[in-house]
Design a protein around this motif. Structure first.
Motif, PDB file in Angstrom:
ATOM      1  N   MET A 215     -30.352  28.879 -34.324  1.00 43.60           N
ATOM      2  CA  MET A 215     -29.893  30.216 -33.964  1.00 43.60           C
ATOM      3  C   MET A 215     -28.646  30.640 -34.748  1.00 43.60           C
ATOM      4  O   MET A 215     -28.618  31.750 -35.300  1.00 43.60           O
ATOM      5  CB  MET A 215     -29.655  30.322 -32.464  1.00 43.60           C
ATOM      6  CG  MET A 215     -29.198  31.708 -32.039  1.00 43.60           C
ATOM      7  SD  MET A 215     -29.102  31.947 -30.252  1.00 43.60           S
ATOM      8  CE  MET A 215     -30.840  32.118 -29.885  1.00 43.60           C
ATOM      9  N   LEU A 219     -28.373  33.924 -37.091  1.00 44.57           N
ATOM     10  CA  LEU A 219     -27.513  35.037 -36.690  1.00 44.57           C
ATOM     11  C   LEU A 219     -26.318  35.221 -37.619  1.00 44.57           C
ATOM     12  O   LEU A 219     -25.806  36.339 -37.732  1.00 44.57           O
ATOM     13  CB  LEU A 219     -27.030  34.832 -35.251  1.00 44.57           C
ATOM     14  CG  LEU A 219     -28.116  34.822 -34.172  1.00 44.57           C
ATOM     15  CD1 LEU A 219     -27.485  34.790 -32.795  1.00 44.57           C
ATOM     16  CD2 LEU A 219     -29.042  36.022 -34.312  1.00 44.57           C
ATOM     17  N   ARG A 227     -29.006  41.892 -34.129  1.00 45.90           N
ATOM     18  CA  ARG A 227     -29.143  40.546 -33.560  1.00 45.90           C
ATOM     19  C   ARG A 227     -30.056  40.520 -32.338  1.00 45.90           C
ATOM     20  O   ARG A 227     -30.713  39.518 -32.073  1.00 45.90           O
ATOM     21  CB  ARG A 227     -27.757  39.985 -33.211  1.00 45.90           C
ATOM     22  CG  ARG A 227     -26.981  39.575 -34.452  1.00 45.90           C
ATOM     23  CD  ARG A 227     -25.594  39.095 -34.157  1.00 45.90           C
ATOM     24  NE  ARG A 227     -24.922  38.730 -35.404  1.00 45.90           N
ATOM     25  CZ  ARG A 227     -23.640  38.412 -35.486  1.00 45.90           C
ATOM     26  NH1 ARG A 227     -22.897  38.419 -34.394  1.00 45.90           N
ATOM     27  NH2 ARG A 227     -23.108  38.095 -36.654  1.00 45.90           N
ATOM     28  N   THR A 228     -30.099  41.616 -31.596  1.00 47.13           N
ATOM     29  CA  THR A 228     -30.981  41.643 -30.424  1.00 47.13           C
ATOM     30  C   THR A 228     -32.436  41.576 -30.843  1.00 47.13           C
ATOM     31  O   THR A 228     -33.209  40.745 -30.341  1.00 47.13           O
ATOM     32  CB  THR A 228     -30.726  42.909 -29.596  1.00 47.13           C
ATOM     33  OG1 THR A 228     -29.385  42.890 -29.094  1.00 47.13           O
ATOM     34  CG2 THR A 228     -31.693  42.989 -28.429  1.00 47.13           C
ATOM     35  N   GLY A 231     -33.175  38.225 -32.289  1.00 45.67           N
ATOM     36  CA  GLY A 231     -33.218  37.178 -31.271  1.00 45.67           C
ATOM     37  C   GLY A 231     -34.522  37.184 -30.497  1.00 45.67           C
ATOM     38  O   GLY A 231     -35.114  36.132 -30.243  1.00 45.67           O
ATOM     39  N   SER A 234     -37.343  36.028 -32.882  1.00 45.67           N
ATOM     40  CA  SER A 234     -37.322  34.583 -33.094  1.00 45.67           C
ATOM     41  C   SER A 234     -37.846  33.823 -31.886  1.00 45.67           C
ATOM     42  O   SER A 234     -38.490  32.785 -32.019  1.00 45.67           O
ATOM     43  CB  SER A 234     -35.889  34.126 -33.416  1.00 45.67           C
ATOM     44  OG  SER A 234     -35.418  34.724 -34.600  1.00 45.67           O
ATOM     45  N   SER A 235     -37.574  34.343 -30.694  1.00 44.26           N
ATOM     46  CA  SER A 235     -38.017  33.643 -29.489  1.00 44.26           C
ATOM     47  C   SER A 235     -39.531  33.661 -29.336  1.00 44.26           C
ATOM     48  O   SER A 235     -40.090  32.847 -28.592  1.00 44.26           O
ATOM     49  CB  SER A 235     -37.360  34.249 -28.247  1.00 44.26           C
ATOM     50  OG  SER A 235     -37.846  35.561 -27.994  1.00 44.26           O
ATOM     51  N   THR A 445     -34.863  34.450 -22.215  1.00 48.54           N
ATOM     52  CA  THR A 445     -34.583  35.192 -23.449  1.00 48.54           C
ATOM     53  C   THR A 445     -33.320  36.028 -23.311  1.00 48.54           C
ATOM     54  O   THR A 445     -32.476  36.069 -24.220  1.00 48.54           O
ATOM     55  CB  THR A 445     -35.779  36.099 -23.798  1.00 48.54           C
ATOM     56  OG1 THR A 445     -36.954  35.298 -23.948  1.00 48.54           O
ATOM     57  CG2 THR A 445     -35.521  36.853 -25.089  1.00 48.54           C
ATOM     58  N   TYR A 448     -29.782  34.126 -23.629  1.00 46.79           N
ATOM     59  CA  TYR A 448     -29.220  33.884 -24.948  1.00 46.79           C
ATOM     60  C   TYR A 448     -28.514  35.128 -25.489  1.00 46.79           C
ATOM     61  O   TYR A 448     -27.458  35.038 -26.117  1.00 46.79           O
ATOM     62  CB  TYR A 448     -30.323  33.454 -25.920  1.00 46.79           C
ATOM     63  CG  TYR A 448     -30.636  31.977 -25.855  1.00 46.79           C
ATOM     64  CD1 TYR A 448     -29.742  31.036 -26.345  1.00 46.79           C
ATOM     65  CD2 TYR A 448     -31.823  31.525 -25.306  1.00 46.79           C
ATOM     66  CE1 TYR A 448     -30.015  29.691 -26.290  1.00 46.79           C
ATOM     67  CE2 TYR A 448     -32.118  30.179 -25.244  1.00 46.79           C
ATOM     68  CZ  TYR A 448     -31.209  29.267 -25.736  1.00 46.79           C
ATOM     69  OH  TYR A 448     -31.492  27.933 -25.662  1.00 46.79           O
ATOM     70  N   LEU A 449     -29.122  36.300 -25.248  1.00 48.67           N
ATOM     71  CA  LEU A 449     -28.500  37.533 -25.722  1.00 48.67           C
ATOM     72  C   LEU A 449     -27.256  37.874 -24.910  1.00 48.67           C
ATOM     73  O   LEU A 449     -26.272  38.399 -25.438  1.00 48.67           O
ATOM     74  CB  LEU A 449     -29.511  38.684 -25.617  1.00 48.67           C
ATOM     75  CG  LEU A 449     -30.853  38.487 -26.341  1.00 48.67           C
ATOM     76  CD1 LEU A 449     -31.782  39.653 -26.030  1.00 48.67           C
ATOM     77  CD2 LEU A 449     -30.643  38.353 -27.834  1.00 48.67           C
ATOM     78  N   SER A 452     -23.940  35.324 -25.358  1.00 51.53           N
ATOM     79  CA  SER A 452     -23.289  35.359 -26.667  1.00 51.53           C
ATOM     80  C   SER A 452     -22.278  36.486 -26.782  1.00 51.53           C
ATOM     81  O   SER A 452     -21.429  36.477 -27.681  1.00 51.53           O
ATOM     82  CB  SER A 452     -24.340  35.508 -27.771  1.00 51.53           C
ATOM     83  OG  SER A 452     -25.009  36.748 -27.651  1.00 51.53           O
ATOM     84  N   GLU A 472     -23.380  27.820 -28.187  1.00 51.13           N
ATOM     85  CA  GLU A 472     -24.595  27.031 -28.012  1.00 51.13           C
ATOM     86  C   GLU A 472     -24.361  25.766 -27.202  1.00 51.13           C
ATOM     87  O   GLU A 472     -25.224  25.351 -26.447  1.00 51.13           O
ATOM     88  CB  GLU A 472     -25.157  26.650 -29.391  1.00 51.13           C
ATOM     89  CG  GLU A 472     -25.585  27.842 -30.205  1.00 51.13           C
ATOM     90  CD  GLU A 472     -26.771  28.545 -29.570  1.00 51.13           C
ATOM     91  OE1 GLU A 472     -27.599  27.869 -28.939  1.00 51.13           O
ATOM     92  OE2 GLU A 472     -26.860  29.764 -29.699  1.00 51.13           O
TER      93      GLU A 472
END
Length: 517
Positions: A215, A219, A227-228, A231, A234-235, A445, A448-449, A452, A472
Motif C-alpha cells: 500500500m 500511495l 488515493r481513494t 485504494g 487495489s482492494s 475497505t 484503510y481509507l 490514514s 500500517e
C-alpha cells in the motif's frame, strides 16, 4: 517545493501509477490465497474409527458399524470412540461376538480409536487433518496451525514496518517474495506437524511484508485526491484472490499440491519487481537524489508530462530531500503522545478489532450455510464487488466516518437477524450471512481509507520513513491483532456462538467510529 508539488509536476495519477497498481496486484491476490487457505487446507472431513475386517458388502457394513461404534446424543455414529467389544445386535450374525458378560447388563464400554481413523475422501483427498490425524483429542492442533500463522503475521507487520523504512520498500518486497516462496515450498514438503506449524508461522511473518509494503509503495506515487479511487481499485484484487481460491480449491483437492499452487506465483512476483519503482519519497529521505531523479523522470515521461528546466534539477531535488529529512522520524509511541492522539489511536484499535473479527470470522466459517465449501467461498468473494462499489460512492458523498459506521451497523444487523431465522428457512439464513459478509468487507475497505486520514501529516502520508509505518503497523497492528484473535475466539465460542459475538463486536465498534473526529 514539497514532495506533493513535485509529484504534481511529474503526474500524480496516470499510466505510471496505473502500471504500478497492476504490478502490485499479485501480492494483493496472494494474501487471501494464504490467509483463507485453512478453509481447504485444514478442512476436517467426516471420519470414524478404523475398523479392520469390515465387510466389503455394503448391505452388511451398516450393521457392522452399529455393532462397533456408539451413537452420539444426536443419533449419529461417533467419530472418536468405538466399543471395546462388538455389541450384540438382534437378528444378526454379530450377536454376542466378543462381548464380555459384564457388558450385557450395563452400559457398554468405549475406547478412543486405537487403530486410527478412516476419512470420507469424496470432497478432500487430503488435508492436514487427515495427514496427521488432527481430529478428536488432537483437533486443537488443527486450529492452532491457523493461530500460529496469524501470530506470525502480527510479528512480521512490526518487523517489515521498521525494515522497509530503513532499507527501502522495493528491497523488502523482494525479501518477502523470496521468503514466502521458500517457506511455502518447505510447508508443502513437511514431514511432521511440527515442521508444518513452524514453516507456516514463518510464512505468515513473510506475508506481512505484503500487507505493510504494497500500500505505501502504491500511495506514495499517488496524489492525495486520487488515493481513494486507487485504494478501492487495489482492494478489488483481494476479492479476485478470494474467488480464485474457490476455483483452485475445487480443482486441487490435495493439501500439498494446493499449497504449491498458491505459493509458486511468487516466482512471477520476483520477476515483476524489475519494473516496480522504488518510492521516490523514501529515496529523497535517504539522500539518494540521483535514484529519485531517475524514477521521477520515468514517471513524467510515461505520464506525458513536459519537464521544466528547474523542476527536476539536482538542486531542486536536494532542497526537497532536505525538507523531507528535516521532519522528525515518528515512532509508535507518537500514537499515544498527546491526549488527542491517544483518543484517536484507541478508537482505531477498537474499530480494527471489530472489523477483523467480523470479516475473518465469517470468511473462515463457510460450513454453516447449507452450501458446499466451494460455492460458499465463491459467493463470499462475489458479494465483495458490489460492497466496494457502494463504499466508493458513499465515501465520496457522505464521508468516511458515516460510511464506516453504516457498514458496521449493516454487518451487525445482518448477523443478528441471521440468529433469529429458523434453520428450516435456509435461503434467508444464507442471504443474511452473505449480506453480513458484504457489509463487513465494506467496513474493511473503508477502514484503510478512514484511518490514514485521522492522524496529523507527520504521522500519515507525508513522511514515508515513519508515517506509513505508523499508519500500517500502528492501526494496522490492531487489525492484525484481530486476525489471530478471531481464531482463538472462534475456538472458544464455537459455531453457534461465533455469530452473536461477531454481531456484538460490530455494534460496539460502530460506536467507536461515531465518536471519532
Amino acid at each position: 517545493m514539497g514532495f506533493e508539488e513535485l509529484l504534481e509536476e511529474v503526474g500524480g495519477f496516470g499510466p505510471f501509477q496505473l502500471r504500478n497498481v497492476a504490478l502490485l496486484a499479485l501480492p494483493r491476490m496472494l494474501l487471501p490465497l494464504h490467509f483463507l487457505l485453512p478453509i481447504f487446507l485444514a478442512a476436517v472431513p467426516a471420519h470414524r474409527c478404523a475398523l479392520p475386517g469390515a465387510p466389503a458388502n455394503f448391505s452388511h457394513q451398516d450393521l457392522w458399524l452399529e455393532a462397533h461404534l456408539p451413537r452420539e446424543p444426536d443419533g449419529t455414529l461417533s467419530s472418536c470412540l468405538r466399543f471395546t467389544h462388538p455389541q450384540a445386535l438382534p437378528n444378526t450374525t454379530l450377536e454376542g461376538e466378543g462381548q464380555s458378560p459384564g457388558e450385557l447388563e450395563g452400559e457398554p464400554s468405549t475406547v478412543p480409536c486405537p487403530q486410527g481413523w478412516e476419512y470420507d475422501r469424496s470432497e478432500f483427498s487430503s488435508t492436514i487433518a487427515t495427514e496427521w490425524d488432527l481430529v478428536c483429542e488432537q483437533k486443537g492442533l488443527n486450529r492452532a496451525a491457523s493461530t500460529f500463522f496469524f501470530a506470525g503475521v502480527l510479528v512480521g507487520a512490526v518487523a517489515f514496518g521498521y525494515l522497509s523504512d530503513r532499507f527501502g520498500r522495493r528491497r523488502l518486497l523482494l525479501v518477502a517474495y523470496v521468503s514466502v516462496l521458500v517457506l511455502g515450498l518447505a510447508s508443502a514438503a513437511s514431514v511432521s506437524y511440527i515442521m508444518f506449524a513452524i514453516t507456516r508461522t514463518l510464512t505468515g511473518v513473510a506475508l506481512a511484508g505484503f500487507t505493510i509494503i504494497v500500500m505505501p509503495l502504491e500511495l506514495e506515487w499517488l496524489d492525495v485526491r486520487h488515493r481513494t479511487v486507487a485504494g478501492v481499485l487495489s482492494s478489488t484484487f483481494w476479492t479476485g484472490g478470494m474467488m480464485l481460491l474457490a476455483l483452485v480449491g475445487y480443482l486441487i483437492r490435495d493439501w500439498r499440491w494446493l499449497l504449491l499452487a498458491v505459493t509458486l506465483p511468487c516466482a512471477l512476483g520476483i520477476i515483476s519487481l524489475w519494473w516496480v519503482p522504488e518510492s521516490a519519497r523514501w529515496l529523497l529521505t535517504q539522500g539518494r537524489v540521483a535514484e529519485a531523479h531517475m524514477y521521477l523522470v520515468r514517471c513524467a515521461r510515461l505520464n506525458g508530462r513536459p519537464l521544466s528546466e528547474d523542476g527536476l534539477s539536482q538542486e531542486a531535488l536536494s532542497k526537497v530531500a532536505a525538507g523531507e529529512r528535516g521532519v522528525r522520524r515518528p515512532s509508535y509511541l507518537d500514537l499515544f503522545r498527546t491526549p488527542r492522539l491517544r483518543y484517536i489511536s484507541l478508537c482505531c484499535m477498537v474499530m480494527w478489532f471489530g472489523v477483523n473479527f467480523s470479516y475473518y470470522g465469517l470468511s473462515l466459517d463457510v460450513s454453516g450455510l447449507g452450501l458446499n465449501v466451494y460455492h460458499t467461498q465463491l459467493l463470499f468473494g462475489v458479494v465483495e464487488l458490489p460492497a466496494k462499489l457502494l463504499v466508493y460512492v458513499l465515501v465520496r458523498h457522505v464521508g468516511r466516518r458515516l460510511t464506516q459506521a453504516g457498514m458496521l451497523l449493516g454487518s451487525a444487523l445482518a448477523l443478528g437477524l441471521g440468529l433469529l431465522v429458523s434453520s428450516e428457512v435456509g435461503s434467508w439464513g444464507v442471504a443474511l450471512a452473505v449480506m453480513g459478509k458484504g457489509f463487513s468487507e465494506g467496513a474493511f475497505t473503508t477502514a484503510y481509507l478512514f484511518t490514514s486520514e485521522l492522524y496529523p501529516t507527520v504521522l500519515s502520508a507525508v513522511q514515508p520513513s515513519g508515517g506509513r509505518d505508523v499508519q500500517e503497523a500502528g492501526p494496522g497492528l490492531s487489525a492484525l491483532r484481530g486476525r489471530p484473535s478471531t481464531e482463538v475466539l472462534q475456538q472458544g465460542l464455537g459455531e453457534q456462538k461465533g455469530r452473536p459475538a461477531q454481531s456484538w463486536s460490530c455494534h460496539q465498534c460502530r460506536l467507536s467510529v461515531l465518536i471519532q473526529p
